[in-house]
Motif scaffolding. Sequence first.
Motif, PDB file in Angstrom:
ATOM      1  N   ALA A  57      -2.610  -2.595   7.456  1.00  0.00           N
ATOM      2  CA  ALA A  57      -2.737  -3.956   7.202  1.00  0.00           C
ATOM      3  C   ALA A  57      -3.050  -4.402   5.684  1.00  0.00           C
ATOM      4  CB  ALA A  57      -3.852  -4.722   8.008  1.00  0.00           C
ATOM      5  N   LEU A  58      -3.703  -3.515   4.854  1.00  0.00           N
ATOM      6  CA  LEU A  58      -4.034  -3.448   3.701  1.00  0.00           C
ATOM      7  C   LEU A  58      -2.797  -3.823   2.827  1.00  0.00           C
ATOM      8  CD1 LEU A  58      -6.575  -4.434   2.136  1.00  0.00           C
ATOM      9  CD2 LEU A  58      -6.879  -3.593   4.299  1.00  0.00           C
ATOM     10  N   LEU A  59      -1.816  -2.766   3.324  1.00  0.00           N
ATOM     11  CA  LEU A  59      -0.576  -2.809   2.493  1.00  0.00           C
ATOM     12  C   LEU A  59       0.076  -4.077   2.693  1.00  0.00           C
ATOM     13  CD1 LEU A  59       1.408  -1.007   0.927  1.00  0.00           C
ATOM     14  CD2 LEU A  59       2.483  -0.331   3.160  1.00  0.00           C
ATOM     15  N   LEU A  60       0.240  -4.572   3.816  1.00  0.00           N
ATOM     16  CA  LEU A  60       0.974  -6.053   4.070  1.00  0.00           C
ATOM     17  C   LEU A  60       0.014  -7.067   3.639  1.00  0.00           C
ATOM     18  CD1 LEU A  60       1.674  -5.364   7.974  1.00  0.00           C
ATOM     19  CD2 LEU A  60       3.315  -5.283   5.892  1.00  0.00           C
ATOM     20  N   PHE A  61      -1.208  -7.008   3.119  1.00  0.00           N
ATOM     21  CA  PHE A  61      -2.033  -8.128   2.379  1.00  0.00           C
ATOM     22  C   PHE A  61      -1.466  -8.110   1.161  1.00  0.00           C
ATOM     23  CE2 PHE A  61      -5.390  -8.681   5.992  1.00  0.00           C
ATOM     24  CZ  PHE A  61      -5.099  -9.843   5.954  1.00  0.00           C
ATOM     25  N   THR A  62      -1.263  -6.864   0.711  1.00  0.00           N
ATOM     26  CA  THR A  62      -0.955  -6.708  -0.809  1.00  0.00           C
ATOM     27  C   THR A  62       0.409  -7.181  -1.094  1.00  0.00           C
ATOM     28  OG1 THR A  62      -2.018  -4.706  -0.830  1.00  0.00           O
ATOM     29  CG2 THR A  62      -0.524  -5.004  -2.618  1.00  0.00           C
ATOM     30  N   MET A  63       1.264  -7.078   0.022  1.00  0.00           N
ATOM     31  CA  MET A  63       2.598  -7.760  -0.153  1.00  0.00           C
ATOM     32  C   MET A  63       2.344  -9.404  -0.285  1.00  0.00           C
ATOM     33  SD  MET A  63       5.041  -5.723   2.447  1.00  0.00           S
ATOM     34  CE  MET A  63       6.507  -6.563   1.819  1.00  0.00           C
ATOM     35  N   VAL A  64       1.650 -10.011   0.570  1.00  0.00           N
ATOM     36  CA  VAL A  64       1.297 -11.136   0.493  1.00  0.00           C
ATOM     37  C   VAL A  64       0.910 -12.022  -0.837  1.00  0.00           C
ATOM     38  CG1 VAL A  64       0.067 -13.128   1.696  1.00  0.00           C
ATOM     39  CG2 VAL A  64       0.910 -11.455   3.163  1.00  0.00           C
ATOM     40  N   THR A  65      -0.203 -11.059  -1.325  1.00  0.00           N
ATOM     41  CA  THR A  65      -0.703 -11.663  -2.767  1.00  0.00           C
ATOM     42  C   THR A  65       0.161 -11.562  -3.564  1.00  0.00           C
ATOM     43  OG1 THR A  65      -1.598  -9.317  -2.938  1.00  0.00           O
ATOM     44  CG2 THR A  65      -3.022 -11.267  -1.944  1.00  0.00           C
ATOM     45  N   LYS A  66       1.136 -10.247  -3.685  1.00  0.00           N
ATOM     46  CA  LYS A  66       2.080 -10.239  -4.586  1.00  0.00           C
ATOM     47  C   LYS A  66       3.115 -11.210  -4.515  1.00  0.00           C
ATOM     48  CE  LYS A  66       4.780  -6.294  -6.788  1.00  0.00           C
ATOM     49  NZ  LYS A  66       5.199  -4.969  -6.761  1.00  0.00           N
ATOM     50  N   PHE A  67       3.546 -11.501  -3.357  1.00  0.00           N
ATOM     51  CA  PHE A  67       4.458 -12.615  -3.109  1.00  0.00           C
ATOM     52  C   PHE A  67       3.677 -14.007  -3.645  1.00  0.00           C
ATOM     53  CE2 PHE A  67       6.056 -16.516  -0.640  1.00  0.00           C
ATOM     54  CZ  PHE A  67       7.589 -16.213  -0.577  1.00  0.00           C
ATOM     55  N   CYS A  68       2.778 -14.611  -3.599  1.00  0.00           N
ATOM     56  CA  CYS A  68       2.094 -15.596  -3.648  1.00  0.00           C
ATOM     57  C   CYS A  68       1.807 -15.851  -5.411  1.00  0.00           C
ATOM     58  CB  CYS A  68       0.937 -16.045  -3.091  1.00  0.00           C
ATOM     59  SG  CYS A  68       1.006 -16.313  -1.354  1.00  0.00           S
ATOM     60  N   SER A  69       1.680 -14.585  -6.094  1.00  0.00           N
ATOM     61  CA  SER A  69       1.501 -14.500  -7.438  1.00  0.00           C
ATOM     62  C   SER A  69       2.752 -14.689  -8.055  1.00  0.00           C
ATOM     63  CB  SER A  69       0.899 -13.493  -7.789  1.00  0.00           C
ATOM     64  OG  SER A  69       1.535 -12.201  -7.577  1.00  0.00           O
ATOM     65  N   MET A  70       3.983 -14.865  -7.373  1.00  0.00           N
ATOM     66  CA  MET A  70       5.225 -14.974  -7.930  1.00  0.00           C
ATOM     67  C   MET A  70       5.966 -13.700  -8.634  1.00  0.00           C
ATOM     68  SD  MET A  70       5.859 -18.134  -7.194  1.00  0.00           S
ATOM     69  CE  MET A  70       5.178 -19.919  -7.178  1.00  0.00           C
TER      70      MET A  70
END
Length: 810
Positions: free
Chosen positions: A211-224
């Motif tokens: 789940a932490l890998l997927l959370f990282t994807m979410v934050t990377k996406f939201c930081s543009m």
Amino acid sequence: MQQTDDMEGSMESPNLEFEYGDTDGFTAELSELYSYTEEPEFSLNRDYFEEDFKNHVKGRRWMELSLEEQRAYVMRLLDALEVTDRDKRLKVARAILYLAQGVFDECDTETDVLYWSRHNVFLLYDMGIFTALLELLSMEIDNNQACSTAVRKPAISLADSTELRVLLSIMYLMVETIRVEMEGDSPERKAAREAFKTELGSPLYNGEPFALLLFTMVTKFCSMNAPHFPMKKVLLLLWKTILFTLGGFEELQEMKVRMREQFNLPPLPEDSIKVVRNMRAASPPASAMELIEQQQQQKRGRRSRRSAFVDSLEGDSPYAKKQPLVKQDSLDTYNERDPFKNDDARDEEDDPEDVDSGIEGEVDPLDRDVIIQPPPPPPPLRPPTERVSFPKGLPWAPKVREKDIEHFLETSRNKFIGFTLGNDTDTLVGLPRPIHESVKTLKQHKYVSIAEVQIKREEELQQCPMTMGEEEVEESPAEILYLGMLPSLSQYVIALLKLLLAAAPTSKAKTDSINILADVLPEEMPITVLQSMKLGIDVNRHKEIIVKAISALLLLLLKHFKLNHIYQFDYVAQHLVFANCIPLILKFFNQNIMSYISAKNSICTLDFPHCVVHEMPELTAESLEAGDSNQFCWRNLFSCINLLRILNKITKWKHSRTMMLVVFKSAPILKRALKVKQAMMQLYVLKLLKIQTKYLGRQWRKSNMKTMSAIYQKVRHRLNDDWAYGNDIDARPWDFQAEECALRESIEKFNTRRYDKNQNNEFTPVDNCLQSVLGQRVDLPEDFHYSYEMWLEREVFAQPIQWEGLLQAQ
């Protein structure tokens, strides 16, 4: 005219046959993985599979192979995934996706597709496909070239996320299929499910849970930094991973029962899931426009009664002709049925303040046909009739906190004795007999929560670290996840709320907002009206699914962390509050909620697996406008209930946050949500109204007596809670910053004590013996002996040592 239609629709809203659960039906959850613009890729997956399959297994179909032959072929695909050529890897991944989708070209029915999909998914997991996909996913996340290309592109489409979408689709199908238990599952499959669950929840992937890998994807996406990430698929996979590893709502209830047994607490007074399922929906409250229409209807109804009476006297009875009649509103029906209401009270109905909320849980006027009768002579008090239905009992057992009993005794002692005894709840000397009875009743309903035990235990650990010793922390999946999320938890929360804001139907498109449509927009924009309508439905559906996934994910995290430790829950909840979650949810509900819940943003013929089995009918503008025949949209009602539960969780027992609800004028927004005739949604709306009722003023309470009655009927009672009168000591000036800072201090102490292993602990014993210190074994790097001489020369021989200074220091 449109306004009148909306008004009539809200007055005629039927009961919604909605059953709340962890997820929607299995087929619906699978279909929501794919956008309608991805439909051409189903045949692409099939073509790549058949091309490869025919080269290695000639003249046979996948279903005709034995299990060993299928395993051998999957092993060959697994080897092919490791090739360096990116295009070849993608073709192999598509072939694997076709297997996970159930080799639909060889199936005749949707049931066959689901059967072979389940069979193939367990086979793929058994052969280690998930681990190989995880490595490929990590490579794609770290692919800086793809990220930089996407950042520079003016418009991002499906083509920019092809590899990621294929990998995430396979992983989602595996997680969702294995997560759902079936009656006919073999022991091998049950063992595989438990193994996969443990694997996903353990820090096996680079030292952290999946789940932490997927959370990282979410934050990377939201930081543009990675605008091409297919966020809908990421969020769906993240939600299902959390649901699988931590457990759903029924598992939570079982864990809560077990934990109360561990803490030697009395059992729960009732099963909250069963109580909510057995609740009935109440009639929706009336709006201002509806009240005007109601008054007009009442006047017309009275005139028709008088004319009917005159006609009957003249021998022309209206009952034989069955003339069309106007339906009366819920309040009028209620007043007719109320045996204790005088007819003279009819004149009071003309005051809109007194009839603002026509919410009534026991009478459903929509199920009753209006019968016009001559008015009977007004008796002083009408006897009860069979039509009247009173509640047999309240649905919830009342609860009392220890703090409430202490406050009651403190007030009583000050009044009758003139001094207090602190936290002593046993000594009743000098108090009158009624106080004794009151205390006895309060103690019978005393409820000690797990959170209170955890807070008390934490205070003891902070005050007496030497006496209490080291705390034994169970390595549960929730504990492992919290430990992994802790360093970047605020970023995860902010990212999820950004996505929720972007997907909310009330949000306006802004130039600086994140683009959540990267995995739904096609490369070529539509050129016909039909294509535009289809894309519009797809975009709205896409946003609804994102809201559904985020709301369910946040609720699961809050509930599991609250059970694991109250300060973990408070940490997440405080980050939600600081990130403006409260106004965001209120903004979400500040819309025509009935329209949102009854939205028909779906095209049944394009849903998986229907679209891959049946012949595709020709889509027309009329068929797209008609939508499906469902009474409501399951995912939208599910999302609304989840958001209300989140709002309830982060404001419960928090005075400053309750005042935020008042300041943001949430009462009219929440009251409009009562129009939805679904018991569970109404329950959480009424809970949110109850906690702020005392601050809304006497006039509001007077004007909303039906809502107050519904709160009494449906929400749990706290025996000495003056929620309806405003006399509570909590009705005081509030200092948001002071309350939140005090809570933040307790959370930081907890996090430091439990998770900061590098802290300079003043209680750590110091070894003062020279021989034992010099005799300690020091672990040196493996390559140290290669450069030992150089280190000795640089650190020892080349450094001047002032022996005189050392001797003087002694």
